[in-house]
Scaffold this active site. Structure first.
Site, PDB file in Angstrom:
ATOM      1  N   PRO A  49       0.827  -1.213   0.000  1.00 19.84           N
ATOM      2  CG  PRO A  49       0.058  -0.960   2.200  1.00 19.84           C
ATOM      3  CD  PRO A  49       0.750  -1.945   1.281  1.00 19.84           C
ATOM      4  CG  ASP A  50      -0.837   4.921  -1.664  1.00 18.66           C
ATOM      5  OD1 ASP A  50      -1.524   4.771  -0.626  1.00 18.66           O
ATOM      6  OD2 ASP A  50      -1.310   5.387  -2.708  1.00 18.66           O
ATOM      7  CG  PHE A  51       3.199   5.956   3.339  1.00 18.17           C
ATOM      8  CD1 PHE A  51       3.553   5.971   4.668  1.00 18.17           C
ATOM      9  CD2 PHE A  51       3.883   5.091   2.493  1.00 18.17           C
ATOM     10  CE1 PHE A  51       4.559   5.158   5.164  1.00 18.17           C
ATOM     11  CE2 PHE A  51       4.891   4.279   2.964  1.00 18.17           C
ATOM     12  CZ  PHE A  51       5.233   4.312   4.308  1.00 18.17           C
ATOM     13  NE  ARG A  52       1.967  11.744   2.268  1.00 16.94           N
ATOM     14  CZ  ARG A  52       2.132  12.265   3.472  1.00 16.94           C
ATOM     15  NH1 ARG A  52       1.097  12.692   4.161  1.00 16.94           N
ATOM     16  NH2 ARG A  52       3.334  12.371   4.004  1.00 16.94           N
ATOM     17  CG  ASN A  83       9.056   3.576  -2.968  1.00 15.36           C
ATOM     18  OD1 ASN A  83       8.377   4.463  -2.475  1.00 15.36           O
ATOM     19  ND2 ASN A  83       8.819   3.085  -4.167  1.00 15.36           N
ATOM     20  CG  ASP A 137       9.624  -0.943  -2.115  1.00  8.47           C
ATOM     21  OD1 ASP A 137      10.716  -0.760  -2.671  1.00  8.47           O
ATOM     22  OD2 ASP A 137       8.552  -0.501  -2.563  1.00  8.47           O
ATOM     23  CG  HIS A 189      12.507   8.977   2.489  1.00  6.36           C
ATOM     24  ND1 HIS A 189      11.186   9.150   2.103  1.00  6.36           N
ATOM     25  CD2 HIS A 189      13.058  10.213   2.488  1.00  6.36           C
ATOM     26  CE1 HIS A 189      10.964  10.443   1.883  1.00  6.36           C
ATOM     27  NE2 HIS A 189      12.076  11.099   2.113  1.00  6.36           N
TER      28      HIS A 189
END
Length: 391
Positions: A128-131, A202, A204, A221
């Protein structure tokens, strides 16, 4: 009397001295991650050039963006989402954003592409994305009992209470997801000699897993590949940290007794040194591709404003974001709104790369599967080293 937080460490003087030794590269101001994205009210007047003139003839981005903000989809008089312009010869000339960029690539007009990517490139991999309302990570954190969604990635909150992040980290650790078509498209840019650098938000690890070389990748990040104390930054074996977290324990620094975490950049933490390559990369770029991001996190979001004003910027996203929300758009700005995987596939077909990407994807994925330890019941890849996306 306020109790002492045991995760903040017992030897704070040692932690402080070690923190003081962690200095940014010479000539670089310390930069930390922030969720604030100030709107830049300054617009640079675009400079005329043959490239900009070529691009300005072929954009449907204004119609797409306007309708997207109203919750409507773009419709053209033809079956596809292209607008057409009659040429002096009477023939129809496609002027869609993807056709425009594809034409420039095929003509050899771009040779140094910088890709800026967010969590949206990994949603097709099941992450899933964040927003996104309802389905995004931030909309599904109630079980962690945190004061606000972003607190789970706030370094001060982590210092007081690392348990919510470690509970989430069990789901975020790499090995459960595979790269998708979008990742392999970016790898194909590299194989064609066109990728100057990819800047990803990302965590991931799917960019590395699909084969994008480390020297072409900036994980702005951080990642799960390494771990360190959050107070004194003393390195800690990443696999030991993972095992402790998976067992519900807090890994503890042997130097200052602070909590150890994977080297994922939290709000309030310094960005990795490699991030500062942008000062050299973005001025060299002759095409900027922005994929699957809300452009809400600074300073990453502002990178898109550091290319030259005549350099085309292509947004592949579900909605307009950042400078693409302004009117009028910069003359060299183009976007394709909608499902990211579909948009990237269309661009690959225009470039004639689709079959190559499919073959690359199939051969690489089959090769990766051969490295999976059959005795590993969790199905984790033995050499993968990162996961989810901090959008």
């Amino acid at each position: 009397m306020t109790p002492v937080n045991k995760y903040r460490g017992v030897n704070m003087s040692k932690a402080k001295s070690s923190r003081d030794r962690r200095i940014a590269p010479p000539g670089i101001t310390r930069v930390t991650r922030s969720s604030i994205n100030p709107q830049d009210s300054q617009r640079t007047k675009p400079t005329d050039s043959g490239l900009v003139d070529d691009l300005s003839l072929m954009s449907v981005s204004e119609q797409q963006a306007s309708l997207a903000r109203k919750g409507k989809s773009y419709q053209s008089s033809s079956p596809s989402t292209k607008a057409v312009l009659s040429s002096p010869s009477g023939r129809s000339v496609p002027r869609g954003a993807l056709e425009t960029i594809g034409r420039l690539v095929k003509l050899g007009r771009v040779r140094n592409i910088v890709v800026v990517a967010g969590a949206g490139i990994s949603t097709a991999s099941g992450i899933p994305d964040f927003r996104t309302p309802g389905t995004g990570l931030y909309a599904n954190l109630a079980k962690y009992d945190i004061p606000y969604p972003e607190a789970i990635f706030n370094i001060d909150y982590f210092s007081d209470n690392p348990h919510p992040f470690f509970s989430l980290a069990k789901e975020l650790y790499p090995g459960h997801h595979r790269p998708n078509y979008v990742h392999y498209f970016i790898r194909m840019l590299h194989q064609k000699g066109l990728l100057l650098r990819m800047y990803t938000q990302n965590i991931d690890g799917l960019e590395k897993l699909c084969g994008i070389p480390d020297d072409k990748l900036v994980e702005a990040h951080g990642s799960f590949a390494t771990a360190a104390c959050h107070l004194c930054y003393t390195p800690y074996p990443a696999e030991e940290a993972k095992q402790a977290i998976m067992n519900g324990n807090v890994p503890i620094c042997t130097f200052c007794a602070g909590a150890v975490k994977p080297n994922v950049v939290f709000f309030g933490e310094d960005l990795p040194e490699k991030y500062f390559q942008h000062a050299e990369d973005f001025p060299k770029a002759d095409l900027l591709m922005i994929m699957g991001t809300s452009l809400k996190i600074e300073p990453f979001a502002s990178l898109v404003n550091t290319v030259k004003s005549t350099v085309p910027r292509l947004l592949l996203n579900r909605n307009p974001v950042g400078p693409f929300e302004r009117r009028p758009l910069r003359r060299a700005d183009y976007m394709e709104l909608g499902d990211l995987s579909d948009s990237v596939r269309k661009l690959a077909e225009i470039l004639g790369w689709h079959t190559e990407i499919q073959d690359l994807m199939n051969s690489h994925e089959n090769g990766l599967c051969s490295y999976i330890d059959p005795s590993n019941s969790s199905g984790e890849n033995s050499d993968s080293s990162e996961t989810d996306s901090m959008h």
